[in-house]
Design a protein around this motif. Structure first.
Motif, short mmCIF file in Angstrom:
data_model
loop_
_atom_site.label_atom_id
_atom_site.label_comp_id
_atom_site.label_asym_id
_atom_site.label_seq_id
_atom_site.Cartn_x
_atom_site.Cartn_y
_atom_site.Cartn_z
N ARG A 12 1.27 -1.35 0.06
CA ARG A 12 0.06 0.02 0.39
C ARG A 12 0.80 1.53 0.40
NH1 ARG A 12 -3.38 -0.78 5.48
NH2 ARG A 12 -1.58 -1.64 6.56
N VAL A 35 3.55 13.50 19.22
CA VAL A 35 3.69 12.48 19.03
C VAL A 35 5.71 11.52 19.87
CG1 VAL A 35 5.16 11.75 16.14
CG2 VAL A 35 3.05 12.96 16.53
N PHE A 101 4.48 7.99 12.45
CA PHE A 101 3.75 8.16 11.27
C PHE A 101 2.89 9.62 12.56
CE2 PHE A 101 3.49 5.28 8.01
CZ PHE A 101 4.91 4.68 7.81
N GLY A 107 -3.31 3.47 12.92
CA GLY A 107 -4.46 2.23 12.70
C GLY A 107 -4.70 1.89 11.90
N GLY A 109 -1.65 0.05 10.20
CA GLY A 109 -1.10 -1.05 9.89
C GLY A 109 -0.11 -0.66 9.05
N THR A 112 3.43 -0.77 10.46
CA THR A 112 4.56 -2.09 10.16
C THR A 112 5.00 -2.01 8.78
OG1 THR A 112 3.03 -2.42 12.09
CG2 THR A 112 3.63 -4.79 11.19
N SER A 134 13.93 -0.31 19.72
CA SER A 134 13.51 -0.69 20.98
C SER A 134 12.79 0.38 20.98
CB SER A 134 14.73 0.42 21.43
OG SER A 134 15.26 1.22 21.30
N CYS A 135 12.27 0.78 22.08
CA CYS A 135 11.02 1.54 22.50
C CYS A 135 10.72 2.06 24.09
CB CYS A 135 9.71 1.98 22.07
SG CYS A 135 8.52 0.16 23.11
N ASN A 139 4.90 2.94 25.76
CA ASN A 139 4.58 3.06 24.30
C ASN A 139 4.57 1.96 23.65
OD1 ASN A 139 4.72 4.10 21.46
ND2 ASN A 139 6.54 4.87 21.45
N PRO A 141 1.75 1.36 21.34
CA PRO A 141 1.62 0.92 20.01
C PRO A 141 2.96 0.80 18.86
CG PRO A 141 0.50 3.42 20.93
CD PRO A 141 1.47 2.29 21.85
N SER A 142 3.78 1.40 19.39
CA SER A 142 5.77 0.89 19.67
C SER A 142 5.86 -0.45 19.50
CB SER A 142 6.31 1.83 19.62
OG SER A 142 7.28 1.71 18.85
N ARG A 144 4.15 -2.92 19.67
CA ARG A 144 2.96 -3.73 19.74
C ARG A 144 3.68 -4.30 18.16
NH1 ARG A 144 -2.22 -4.81 21.80
NH2 ARG A 144 -2.92 -4.73 19.65
N VAL A 145 3.88 -2.96 17.38
CA VAL A 145 4.41 -3.10 15.80
C VAL A 145 6.09 -3.65 15.47
CG1 VAL A 145 5.71 -1.82 13.96
CG2 VAL A 145 3.80 -1.10 15.04
N ARG A 148 4.27 -7.65 16.08
CA ARG A 148 3.56 -7.96 14.28
C ARG A 148 4.61 -8.37 13.71
NH1 ARG A 148 -0.25 -3.87 15.72
NH2 ARG A 148 0.91 -2.36 14.50
C1 LIG Z 1 4.12 4.11 17.07
C2 LIG Z 1 3.17 4.05 15.87
C3 LIG Z 1 4.36 4.34 14.39
C4 LIG Z 1 2.62 2.93 16.19
O1 LIG Z 1 1.87 3.12 15.08
P1 LIG Z 1 0.31 1.95 14.50
O2 LIG Z 1 -0.66 3.53 13.42
O3 LIG Z 1 -0.05 2.44 16.19
O4 LIG Z 1 0.78 1.06 14.01
P2 LIG Z 1 0.57 1.02 12.53
O5 LIG Z 1 0.64 1.77 11.12
O6 LIG Z 1 1.55 -0.84 12.40
O7 LIG Z 1 -1.10 0.50 12.95
C5 LIG Z 1 -1.52 -0.67 13.20
C6 LIG Z 1 -2.68 -0.25 13.67
O8 LIG Z 1 -3.07 -0.44 13.22
C7 LIG Z 1 -4.37 -1.92 13.15
N1 LIG Z 1 -4.08 -2.80 11.66
C8 LIG Z 1 -5.59 -2.24 11.28
N2 LIG Z 1 -5.60 -2.39 9.42
C9 LIG Z 1 -3.70 -3.19 9.34
C10 LIG Z 1 -3.24 -3.95 8.77
N3 LIG Z 1 -4.11 -3.99 7.01
N4 LIG Z 1 -2.27 -4.13 9.33
C11 LIG Z 1 -2.00 -3.88 9.88
N5 LIG Z 1 -2.62 -3.48 11.36
C12 LIG Z 1 -3.43 -3.19 10.80
C13 LIG Z 1 -3.88 -3.01 13.37
O9 LIG Z 1 -4.70 -3.85 13.89
C14 LIG Z 1 -3.00 -2.32 15.00
O10 LIG Z 1 -3.82 -1.41 15.69
P3 LIG Z 1 -4.44 -1.96 17.41
O11 LIG Z 1 -2.69 -1.74 17.95
O12 LIG Z 1 -5.43 -1.16 18.03
O13 LIG Z 1 -4.41 -3.47 17.04
C15 LIG Z 1 2.59 5.23 16.18
O14 LIG Z 1 2.08 5.08 17.04
C16 LIG Z 1 3.87 6.62 16.05
O15 LIG Z 1 3.39 7.08 14.97
N6 LIG Z 1 4.11 7.67 17.97
C17 LIG Z 1 4.06 8.13 18.06
C18 LIG Z 1 5.87 8.60 17.26
C19 LIG Z 1 6.85 6.89 18.38
O16 LIG Z 1 6.45 6.95 19.51
N7 LIG Z 1 7.16 6.48 17.53
C20 LIG Z 1 8.09 5.16 18.03
C21 LIG Z 1 9.45 5.30 18.64
S1 LIG Z 1 10.20 4.08 19.11
#
Ligand SMILES: CC(C)(COP(=O)(O)OP(=O)(O)OC[C@H]1O[C@@H](n2cnc3c(N)ncnc32)[C@H](O)[C@@H]1OP(=O)(O)O)[C@@H](O)C(=O)NCCC(=O)NCCS
Length: 193
Positions: A12, A35, A101, A107, A109, A112, A134-135, A139, A141-142, A144-145, A148
């Protein structure tokens, strides 16, 4: 070492080096307190974003240890995030990935998917043996990436540093080259030039 042809396409997304035209997009998330909450430093000023952009543009491929490759991530022509591949150690073939992001695009993916492309670059193009991420332990959401992506949690450091005025906790994840399935059979790949 095989330098890739840009742009790199995943299912995508399109990944490519940053250009000067990306300042507004990069600043749109780098300037947000939500962020940078778990990142080092505070919300960036436009000047700080310019410095970061210049550093990012200086490396289009990590030729040597210490180089950080930062790629802009586009969805339908809009830059929605960034992902990095750091060449940590040449002798031991170690690297590190990272991602940030815009919240409007969380949300789905995308982080990931983009990070998977960076792991693929690290193993297939740079010849790495082990890639870490590392995170901050809070954090979620990080990390969890990382999960995954199939990375293993190797460490949970407690109070290893003072982060933004309080004792911090840090998670370390890693994946080895023979643990990585490649992109073809994942929801994110394959990677194309
Ligand atoms: C870390 C960060 C990039 C994660 O973003 P995110 O949107 O949660 O991650 P993804 O883009 O992989 O999306 C995953 C989510 O989308 C959902 N999703 C929807 N469609 C999906 C698909 N086709 N494939 C995978 N996941 C999908 C997943 O279920 C997941 O949600 P959940 O965690 O509630 O289960 C974001 O929180 C961010 O930018 N944070 C600020 C900067 C930061 O802290 N960066 C990391 C420093 S260590």
């Amino acid at each position: 070492m095989i330098k890739p042809d840009y742009p790199i396409r995943t299912r995508r997304l399109t990944l490519r080096p940053f250009t000067l035209d990306d300042h507004a997009a990069l600043h749109s998330w780098q300037s947000r307190p939500d962020v940078v909450r778990y990142l080092y430093g505070e919300a960036r000023t436009p000047e700080e974003t310019s410095e970061r952009l210049a550093r990012g543009m200086a490396v289009t491929w990590p030729e040597k240890e210490g180089d950080h490759l930062a790629l802009a991530v586009e969805k339908d022509g809009e830059v929605i995030g960034e992902t990095v591949l750091k060449y940590l150690n040449e002798a031991h073939r170690q690297g590190e990935i990272g991602y940030t992001f815009h919240p409007d695009h969380h949300g789905n993916g995308y982080a990931t998917e983009a990070a998977a492309a960076m792991i693929e670059l690290g193993f297939a193009n740079l010849g790495l043996h082990r890639i870490v991420a590392s995170c901050d332990a809070f954090n979620e959401p990080s990390w969890r990436v990382m999960e995954r992506l199939g990375m293993r949690r190797e460490a949970h450091f407690k109070h290893n540093e003072i982060f933004k005025g309080a004792w911090g906790e840090e998670l370390i994840y890693a994946i080895l080259e023979d643990e990585w399935p490649g992109m073809a059979d994942t929801p994110w790949g394959p990677v194309g030039g």
